[in-house]
Design an enzyme around this catalytic site. Sequence first.
Site, mmCIF file in Angstrom:
data_model
loop_
_atom_site.group_PDB
_atom_site.id
_atom_site.type_symbol
_atom_site.label_atom_id
_atom_site.label_comp_id
_atom_site.label_asym_id
_atom_site.label_seq_id
_atom_site.Cartn_x
_atom_site.Cartn_y
_atom_site.Cartn_z
ATOM 1 N N ALA A 143 -24.066 7.232 22.398
ATOM 2 C CA ALA A 143 -23.923 6.437 22.192
ATOM 3 C C ALA A 143 -23.123 6.252 20.838
ATOM 4 O O ALA A 143 -24.223 5.352 19.648
ATOM 5 C CB ALA A 143 -25.399 6.154 22.502
ATOM 6 N N GLY A 144 -22.215 6.463 20.533
ATOM 7 C CA GLY A 144 -21.107 6.217 19.470
ATOM 8 C C GLY A 144 -20.009 5.272 20.052
ATOM 9 O O GLY A 144 -20.546 4.401 20.443
ATOM 10 N N HIS A 172 -15.335 -25.486 7.592
ATOM 11 C CA HIS A 172 -16.053 -25.792 8.680
ATOM 12 C C HIS A 172 -15.100 -26.651 9.982
ATOM 13 O O HIS A 172 -14.351 -27.328 9.666
ATOM 14 C CB HIS A 172 -16.512 -27.400 8.048
HETATM 15 P P1 NAD Z 1 -19.636 9.628 17.536
HETATM 16 O O1 NAD Z 1 -19.485 9.970 16.110
HETATM 17 O O2 NAD Z 1 -19.329 8.174 16.646
HETATM 18 O O3 NAD Z 1 -20.492 8.900 18.322
HETATM 19 C C1 NAD Z 1 -21.284 10.256 18.846
HETATM 20 C C2 NAD Z 1 -22.305 9.938 19.556
HETATM 21 O O4 NAD Z 1 -22.441 11.409 20.462
HETATM 22 C C3 NAD Z 1 -23.539 10.437 18.567
HETATM 23 O O5 NAD Z 1 -24.174 8.899 18.856
HETATM 24 C C4 NAD Z 1 -24.448 12.011 17.904
HETATM 25 O O6 NAD Z 1 -25.761 11.097 17.977
HETATM 26 C C5 NAD Z 1 -23.907 12.103 19.991
HETATM 27 N N1 NAD Z 1 -24.124 13.317 20.315
HETATM 28 C C6 NAD Z 1 -23.873 14.012 19.903
HETATM 29 N N2 NAD Z 1 -23.587 15.326 20.321
HETATM 30 C C7 NAD Z 1 -24.679 15.148 21.508
HETATM 31 C C8 NAD Z 1 -25.041 15.413 22.879
HETATM 32 N N3 NAD Z 1 -24.664 17.117 22.898
HETATM 33 N N4 NAD Z 1 -25.232 14.886 23.628
HETATM 34 C C9 NAD Z 1 -25.906 13.577 23.543
HETATM 35 N N5 NAD Z 1 -25.233 12.718 22.563
HETATM 36 C C10 NAD Z 1 -24.762 13.838 22.123
HETATM 37 O O7 NAD Z 1 -18.342 9.913 17.835
HETATM 38 P P2 NAD Z 1 -16.998 8.880 18.854
HETATM 39 O O8 NAD Z 1 -17.888 7.841 19.922
HETATM 40 O O9 NAD Z 1 -17.329 9.773 19.920
HETATM 41 O O10 NAD Z 1 -15.864 8.802 17.846
HETATM 42 C C11 NAD Z 1 -15.393 9.227 17.709
HETATM 43 C C12 NAD Z 1 -14.801 9.269 15.778
HETATM 44 O O11 NAD Z 1 -13.092 8.565 16.742
HETATM 45 C C13 NAD Z 1 -15.694 8.443 14.989
HETATM 46 O O12 NAD Z 1 -16.124 8.842 13.939
HETATM 47 C C14 NAD Z 1 -15.015 6.773 14.913
HETATM 48 O O13 NAD Z 1 -15.231 6.700 13.936
HETATM 49 C C15 NAD Z 1 -13.808 6.790 15.577
HETATM 50 N N6 NAD Z 1 -13.733 5.473 16.678
HETATM 51 C C16 NAD Z 1 -13.998 4.749 15.624
HETATM 52 C C17 NAD Z 1 -13.714 3.169 16.380
HETATM 53 C C18 NAD Z 1 -14.030 2.313 15.809
HETATM 54 O O14 NAD Z 1 -13.384 2.747 15.095
HETATM 55 N N7 NAD Z 1 -13.290 1.141 16.956
HETATM 56 C C19 NAD Z 1 -13.388 3.913 17.545
HETATM 57 C C20 NAD Z 1 -13.392 4.518 18.470
HETATM 58 C C21 NAD Z 1 -13.637 6.172 17.440
#
Ligand code: NAD
Length: 466
Positions: free
Chosen positions: A182-183, A445
Amino acid sequence: MSSYDVVIVGGGPGGYNAAIRAGQLGLKVACIEGRDTLGGTCLNVGCMPSKALLHASELYEAALGGELRNLGIEVEPKLNLTQMMKQKDESVAALTKGIEFLFRKNKVEWIKGWGRLNGPGKVTVSLSDGSQRELQAKDIVIATGSEPTPLPGVHIDNQRILDSTGALALPEVPKHLVVIGAGVIGLELGSVWRRLGSQVTVVEYLERICPGLDDETAKTLQRTLSKQGMSFKLGTKVTAATSGAKGVTLSLEPAAGGEAEQLQVDYVLVAIGRRPYTANLGLETVGLATDKRGMLDNQQHRSSVPGIWVIGDLTSGPMLAHKAEDEAIACIERIAGHAAEVNYGAIPAVIYTKPEVATVGQTEEQLKAMGRAYKVGKFPFSANSRAKINHETEGFVKVLADAHSDQILGVHIIGPSAGELIGEYCVALEFSASAEDIALICHPHPTRSEALRQAAMNLHGWAMQA
Ligand code: NAD
Ligand code: FAD
């Protein structure tokens, strides 16, 4: 052997911005990129294609879900996924061509192939025709970026079990998509497919979404996404996934231990983070080694080996395109003998869900951990006239400032156009502005930006519109 002032390995936001700045400063520069197109992860399989699908799917859902009907616009939308993917691919192609144009404009030579360090000051490029080319440079910048982190027991085939690249190019709308993680990627791409009609279940190892994000903002985001129909299984781990022609069988169990369950779904997206990419880079030929996370360490963009610099996803700090860009500029300025600095305390981050989330600076949790006395000012978008008139009232602006000096320390926005709004507070942080400064600045505004001012006013107890 061709000689350069600077050779850059990697043509993503780190590499291409470094190359352009080097060209502007009159340095003889080459940028090595192994992909067929420039722009790296960001332009090809990251920021840009994901935003293209987020934009299109948001409009589709607005038309489908009654948002337009509510405004008095009657339409019967029909999804044309092939066209949606085509317009995304065309925009991406135009953007990557744009970098080629900028290279020509700034006299950057693009060397098409895979680069490998070959001892101090030397890089060997394996060209696409199978031949090799030797380069020599006073300074070498490594900007080879990152790749998806694999999950043991879950083999990514990009047919049924996808990484972000696969999830950006699906040929059909999944009936049930499970997102692992949930990232940022999980929530953005999960939103795309939910809007287009998928049932989306997000499985997260931790008991919360978006670790590192301000707690209150993360809770509000989860509540809103749940209302939209995304479901969450927090505190849950995936232990195995078996992919077949029609779908995937997933084994889940509580992260803390407990009874396992199985889920039968048609697609799975693995989005548990990204890791630095340094495969076949020849680091050992110059005595460089990665740390246990696979990263190359840096001190003001210098690696531990003189003349070798590291920037972007490959090194410490947030994996964001604009962070890579900032490092690219500072690194090249330093190579050219100028003073330059990246302010890591003022790098914004945006999640492009609906509503958007945008943050810069410290979270409340970080300030508490530091023992810093702070004040909070908040303002809800439900009290902002423009958000109200546009029926976009979800969310708030939260400003954190030092309790004594009033200096702004962090800002967290969840709401309409949060990604655009945060720019004002990036400037405020860079100029060490106080909350009072923002509260006393005239804002147009009716705009959502008035919520930025009202939150700063609220910090001193005189928000006038709520
Ligand atoms: P993230 O680090 O944002 O989220 C990964 C999530 O996966 C975390 O919540 C973590 O706790 C969870 N996780 C880890 N291992 C797990 C497991 N075994 N089982 C279940 N959950 C688990 O990583 P992401 O979403 O893959 O993105 C990667 C990178 O790409 C990020 O660092 C982000 O900065 C970048 N990105 C940025 C944007 C943006 O700026 N809008 C968009 C997409 C990606
Ligand atoms: P990269 O962009 O990964 O570029 C590295 C390049 O180096 C690649 O093109 C690779 O082919 C090349 N390369 C590697 N090794 C070699 C070699 N040996 N020789 C030659 N070339 C080589 N960030 C944001 O800020 N906003 C967003 O909205 C956003 N959305 C994203 C969405 C997704 C789905 C993903 C996956 C990422 C997203 N990101 C976003 C993160 C962003 O894409 C990265 O932070 C950014 O691309 C990092 O830039 P970089 O130059 O360090 O590396």
